[in-house]
Design an enzyme around this catalytic site. Structure first.
Site, mmCIF file in Angstrom:
data_model
loop_
_atom_site.group_PDB
_atom_site.id
_atom_site.type_symbol
_atom_site.label_atom_id
_atom_site.label_comp_id
_atom_site.label_asym_id
_atom_site.label_seq_id
_atom_site.Cartn_x
_atom_site.Cartn_y
_atom_site.Cartn_z
ATOM 1 N N TYR A 157 0.793 -1.229 0.000
ATOM 2 C CA TYR A 157 0.000 0.000 0.000
ATOM 3 C C TYR A 157 0.827 1.282 0.000
ATOM 4 O O TYR A 157 0.722 2.090 -0.923
ATOM 5 C CB TYR A 157 -0.956 0.014 1.213
ATOM 6 C CG TYR A 157 -1.959 -1.120 1.131
ATOM 7 C CD1 TYR A 157 -2.929 -1.133 0.134
ATOM 8 C CD2 TYR A 157 -1.920 -2.192 2.017
ATOM 9 C CE1 TYR A 157 -3.839 -2.177 0.032
ATOM 10 C CE2 TYR A 157 -2.831 -3.238 1.921
ATOM 11 C CZ TYR A 157 -3.782 -3.222 0.923
ATOM 12 O OH TYR A 157 -4.667 -4.253 0.813
ATOM 13 N N PRO A 198 -11.184 -0.887 -1.890
ATOM 14 C CA PRO A 198 -12.328 -1.725 -2.258
ATOM 15 C C PRO A 198 -13.623 -1.087 -1.759
ATOM 16 O O PRO A 198 -13.588 -0.167 -0.929
ATOM 17 C CB PRO A 198 -12.061 -3.023 -1.502
ATOM 18 C CG PRO A 198 -11.281 -2.602 -0.302
ATOM 19 C CD PRO A 198 -10.517 -1.375 -0.665
ATOM 20 N N HIS A 223 -7.707 0.795 2.126
ATOM 21 C CA HIS A 223 -7.442 -0.615 2.390
ATOM 22 C C HIS A 223 -6.285 -0.873 3.366
ATOM 23 O O HIS A 223 -6.200 -1.948 3.974
ATOM 24 C CB HIS A 223 -7.141 -1.308 1.052
ATOM 25 C CG HIS A 223 -7.497 -2.757 0.990
ATOM 26 N ND1 HIS A 223 -7.597 -3.549 2.107
ATOM 27 C CD2 HIS A 223 -7.780 -3.562 -0.057
ATOM 28 C CE1 HIS A 223 -7.920 -4.780 1.741
ATOM 29 N NE2 HIS A 223 -8.041 -4.811 0.433
ATOM 30 N N SER A 228 -10.049 -12.459 -5.017
ATOM 31 C CA SER A 228 -10.262 -12.521 -3.579
ATOM 32 C C SER A 228 -11.669 -12.995 -3.266
ATOM 33 O O SER A 228 -12.623 -12.553 -3.897
ATOM 34 C CB SER A 228 -10.051 -11.125 -2.993
ATOM 35 O OG SER A 228 -10.093 -11.183 -1.612
HETATM 36 N N1 COA Z 1 -15.788 -31.244 0.594
HETATM 37 C C1 COA Z 1 -16.865 -30.678 1.169
HETATM 38 N N2 COA Z 1 -16.836 -29.447 1.755
HETATM 39 C C2 COA Z 1 -15.680 -28.770 1.710
HETATM 40 C C3 COA Z 1 -14.522 -29.297 1.107
HETATM 41 C C4 COA Z 1 -14.610 -30.591 0.529
HETATM 42 N N3 COA Z 1 -13.558 -31.175 -0.056
HETATM 43 N N4 COA Z 1 -13.532 -28.400 1.224
HETATM 44 C C5 COA Z 1 -14.045 -27.332 1.883
HETATM 45 N N5 COA Z 1 -15.340 -27.566 2.189
HETATM 46 C C6 COA Z 1 -16.253 -26.697 2.932
HETATM 47 C C7 COA Z 1 -15.577 -26.105 4.142
HETATM 48 O O1 COA Z 1 -15.677 -26.975 5.245
HETATM 49 C C8 COA Z 1 -16.349 -24.824 4.341
HETATM 50 O O2 COA Z 1 -17.564 -25.126 4.973
HETATM 51 P P1 COA Z 1 -18.404 -23.992 5.774
HETATM 52 O O3 COA Z 1 -19.009 -23.115 4.729
HETATM 53 O O4 COA Z 1 -19.412 -24.781 6.500
HETATM 54 O O5 COA Z 1 -17.432 -23.277 6.653
HETATM 55 C C9 COA Z 1 -16.656 -24.387 2.935
HETATM 56 O O6 COA Z 1 -16.581 -25.573 2.139
HETATM 57 C C10 COA Z 1 -15.703 -23.353 2.411
HETATM 58 O O7 COA Z 1 -14.381 -23.845 2.380
HETATM 59 P P2 COA Z 1 -13.396 -23.494 1.173
HETATM 60 O O8 COA Z 1 -14.184 -23.126 -0.007
HETATM 61 O O9 COA Z 1 -12.405 -24.591 1.021
HETATM 62 O O10 COA Z 1 -12.632 -22.214 1.550
HETATM 63 P P3 COA Z 1 -12.437 -21.353 2.822
HETATM 64 O O11 COA Z 1 -13.746 -20.873 3.327
HETATM 65 O O12 COA Z 1 -11.549 -22.067 3.757
HETATM 66 O O13 COA Z 1 -11.686 -20.094 2.183
HETATM 67 C C11 COA Z 1 -9.797 -18.765 1.739
HETATM 68 C C12 COA Z 1 -10.394 -20.175 1.675
HETATM 69 C C13 COA Z 1 -8.405 -18.799 1.183
HETATM 70 C C14 COA Z 1 -10.642 -17.820 0.924
HETATM 71 C C15 COA Z 1 -9.798 -18.339 3.228
HETATM 72 O O14 COA Z 1 -8.964 -19.179 3.972
HETATM 73 C C16 COA Z 1 -9.281 -16.951 3.421
HETATM 74 O O15 COA Z 1 -8.107 -16.733 3.616
HETATM 75 N N6 COA Z 1 -10.157 -15.931 3.383
HETATM 76 C C17 COA Z 1 -9.803 -14.567 3.548
HETATM 77 C C18 COA Z 1 -9.638 -13.926 2.210
HETATM 78 C C19 COA Z 1 -9.471 -12.457 2.382
HETATM 79 O O16 COA Z 1 -8.755 -11.993 3.227
HETATM 80 N N7 COA Z 1 -10.189 -11.717 1.554
HETATM 81 C C20 COA Z 1 -10.221 -10.299 1.632
HETATM 82 C C21 COA Z 1 -9.001 -9.694 1.090
HETATM 83 S S1 COA Z 1 -9.164 -7.960 1.108
#
Ligand code: COA
Length: 633
Positions: free
Chosen positions: A89, A102, A328, A544
């Site tokens: 940033y 954003p 941000h 993202s």
């Molecule tokens: N089979 C069935 N379900 C699964 C699965 C599988 N193989 N893998 C994952 N899932 C489920 C998870 O258990 C989770 O369930 P929930 O909705 O009940 O919690 C759901 O699917 C989502 O998981 P997944 O899609 O794998 O991703 P995540 O939610 O862990 O997200 C990231 C991954 C990288 C996006 C997250 O860890 C992250 O870092 N988010 C922040 C991003 C951020 O900062 N954004 C803003 C930037 S400004």
């Protein structure tokens, strides 16, 4: 204070999270080579491999830098925080709107008249005050990780930055000032922007916060005052929309005058900015509302009715176009969502509480901020307005809701929804350009002290193999072959995700090594001068996940001139994508990308359905699996 609240408070104060690790050097260098091999030419890769091996050799520069990083980790709460903040940033000279800030776009509101809009704004302000009180008293419940590696507590520090931060423009680098004080000494005013004029709204009178009706009456006064043509000041907010160095120079010109200094000080120390926008005159589609949040529509619309340095700007358009624009650098989108959801969950629906006239106090009118202008400043305002207009004309935005399925369908396939969407984005890009490019996906590091984000490099070799199979490139692939490659791609993506959220990704580490070499006044190590390194940090796809539990969506601009910004919000039965690019670039088109993305999601969904159907009919499936199958369409 209730027991529950006391526990929550204790939870936040006593949060002892682990420190972000420094990954082993060899692991990072090996992963780096794996991440770039398929994205650069063979000749270039050979060169890169030699450079990387030399860097990582026993007794080489890498070891020296790694040792310093490990020392830094011991001495600081988060070894990468300052390095990352500057790089991501503060050193970036591009204008904040579109390039950096954003926005959350609220559902279109229905206001019958100005009074309705002001009522909405008054209620929003009340809710902001309630939320801020919870933050100041450290009473927000501690967030807990969901999704991958669910259940661990997350660092809450970013919340403390929401209403206490200000980004000062600098000639070479900006400064982020965060006042971490709590309830006792926090600011007691907001800034309200209306018709490009700025007003100081005291939210406390005689030691008591204003109630909704009092805020409404103050907003009505502001609206009236903003209409007084004789007292109108030039649109100073436009300066904050400019490139950072230009704005820093303009600010130096402004502060020569005490009146301007005083007005700036009031804005900088405010809780937040509330922008009462004029109707934008456009159909309120998702795309148009996203555009209005990101740049305000330039000087002709509400582009000057902003103060971009301030972390939280709430926009309330008289036409019901509403949302939040965020600077941000102090926090991530996830924190912005939590705050927005808290506000919106209680604003819509219930009518404004009628407060008896006796309970509203006679308050003196809000103060208009005064500015001193001269011909030099006037010219700067014109130049900033022109540059914002160019940005406005350049932003190609397409908000797209994919409605065929959402994350429930993906989970039923026993696949990670986030991984699946990332794979679909790669396929979409491949359809457009027949190659993959360095891709950024933000991964939260909030499991660690003061954790922000690192990068999941989603353009893996496995996803390249998958997209080639979907394009039947080089051969015709059966469904089972495609499915195998899809699963491999998802595994690679999920493995990278887990590495990233546990502090084992490569981008922060490489940045740390580079920064340490600078601090040691070394010549820039070859690894960081290498063409591959430079190309690998040019994120043509910047992605993202920003999920919400109430109806709203996040959007942002591309981070490079020839790139796409792609923010997605997976819902149980649909997925919202905000895709952005620049019209000036002839290689990109948001509409073309969205079309390819829609096709990609349909094709991958079809592949999963066909494979599931085949699996449930063993005899037929073994025959079908042998048949070449053109996917999708
Ligand atoms: N089979 C069935 N379900 C699964 C699965 C599988 N193989 N893998 C994952 N899932 C489920 C998870 O258990 C989770 O369930 P929930 O909705 O009940 O919690 C759901 O699917 C989502 O998981 P997944 O899609 O794998 O991703 P995540 O939610 O862990 O997200 C990231 C991954 C990288 C996006 C997250 O860890 C992250 O870092 N988010 C922040 C991003 C951020 O900062 N954004 C803003 C930037 S400004």
């Amino acid at each position: 204070m209730s027991t529950l609240k006391k526990q929550a408070a204790r939870g936040q104060d006593s949060q002892v999270l682990p420190k972000v690790p420094v990954p082993p050097l060899k692991q990072t260098l090996d992963t780096y080579l794996k991440c770039v091999q398929h994205l650069v030419k063979d000749e270039q890769f050979k060169k890169t491999k030699t450079i990387v091996e030399k860097f990582g050799a026993p007794g080489g520069i890498g070891e020296v830098l790694q040792k310093k990083l490990l020392e830094r980790r011991d001495k600081t709460a988060n070894w990468v925080y300052d390095y990352w903040l500057e790089d991501m940033y503060l050193n970036n000279r591009l204008a904040l709107p579109v390039n950096s800030s954003p926005a959350m776009v609220f559902p279109k509101q229905t206001f019958r008249d100005h009074k309705d809009a002001l009522r909405f704004a008054a209620r929003l302000i009340r809710r902001v005050l309630e939320y801020k009180s919870l933050i100041d008293a450290r009473l927000l419940p501690v967030d807990v990780a969901r999704g991958q590696l669910a259940g661990t507590p997350l660092c809450m520090k970013q919340y403390y930055h929401l209403f206490t931060s200000y980004r000062y423009p600098g000639l070479k680098t900006d400064t982020l000032k965060v006042d971490m004080n709590t309830a006792s000494s926090t600011s007691e005013h907001m800034i309200v922007a209306c018709k490009n004029q700025f007003f100081m709204l005291d939210v406390v009178a005689n030691n008591k916060q204003l109630n909704e009706t009092e805020i409404l009456s103050q907003l009505e006064k502001i609206m009236k005052m903003s209409e007084n043509a004789e007292e109108k000041h030039p649109p100073f907010g436009i300066l904050t929309s400019d490139d950072r160095t230009e704005w820093a120079q303009a600010r130096e010109a402004l502060i020569k005058d005490q009146t301007n200094q005083d007005s700036l000080a009031l804005i900088e120390s405010s809780i937040c900015v509330v922008c009462l926008d004029e109707p934008c005159g456009l159909p309120p589609s998702d795309t148009n509302r996203a555009l209005m949040m990101l740049h305000g529509g330039g000087c002709e619309r509400n582009g000057a009715n902003r103060w971009y340095d301030k972390s939280m700007q709430f926009v309330v358009g008289m036409d019901g176009v509403c949302g939040v624009v965020c600077e941000h650098s102090p926090f991530e989108g996830i924190v912005m969502v939590q705050c927005s959801e808290f506000l919106m969950k209680h604003i819509t629906g219930s009518p404004l509480r009628t407060v008896q006239p006796s309970s509203t106090r006679a308050l003196s009118p809000p103060r208009r901020l005064l500015w001193k202008c001269n011909s030099h400043i006037q010219a700067l305002l014109g130049a900033s307005g022109d540059r914002l207009q160019r940005l406005v004309n350049n932003l190609d935005m397409d908000v797209f809701t994919f409605e065929t399925y959402g994350k429930e369908f993906i989970k039923k396939q026993k696949m990670s929804p986030d991984g699946f969407i990332q794979v679909a984005l790669q396929l979409a890009f491949y359809k457009c350009r027949r190659r993959l490019v360095p891709t950024y996906e933000s991964a939260s590091l909030r499991r660690f002290q003061e954790g922000r984000v690192d990068n999941i490099r989603s353009a893996t070799p496995d996803v390249l193999a998958f997209v080639k199979s979907m394009a039947n490139e080089g051969a015709t692939f059966t469904d089972s072959e495609k499915m195998k490659r899809l699963k491999d791609a998802l595994k690679a993506q999920t493995d990278y995700t887990i590495a990233a959220i546990t502090g084992m990704a490569i981008d922060n580490h490489l940045l740390g090594l580079l920064k340490v070499s600078k601090e040691l006044k070394m010549e820039r190590p070859d690894i960081f001068c290498d063409e591959t390194y430079l190309a690998s940090n040019h994120f043509i796809l910047s992605t993202s996940q920003v999920p919400t539990t109430v109806e709203m969506f996040c959007c942002y601009g591309p981070v490079v001139p020839n790139g796409y910004g792609t923010c997605y919000n997976p819902q149980p039965h649909h997925i919202v994508f905000s895709v952005s690019s620049f019209w000036e670039n002839t290689e990109t088109s948001s509409a073309v990308f969205v079309k390819a993305l829609n096709e990609s999601l349909l094709e991958i969904g079809d592949l999963c359905n066909r494979s599931a159907a085949a699996a449930s009919q063993p005899t037929e499936s073994s025959q079908a699996a042998c048949q070449p199958h053109k996917s999708g369409k």
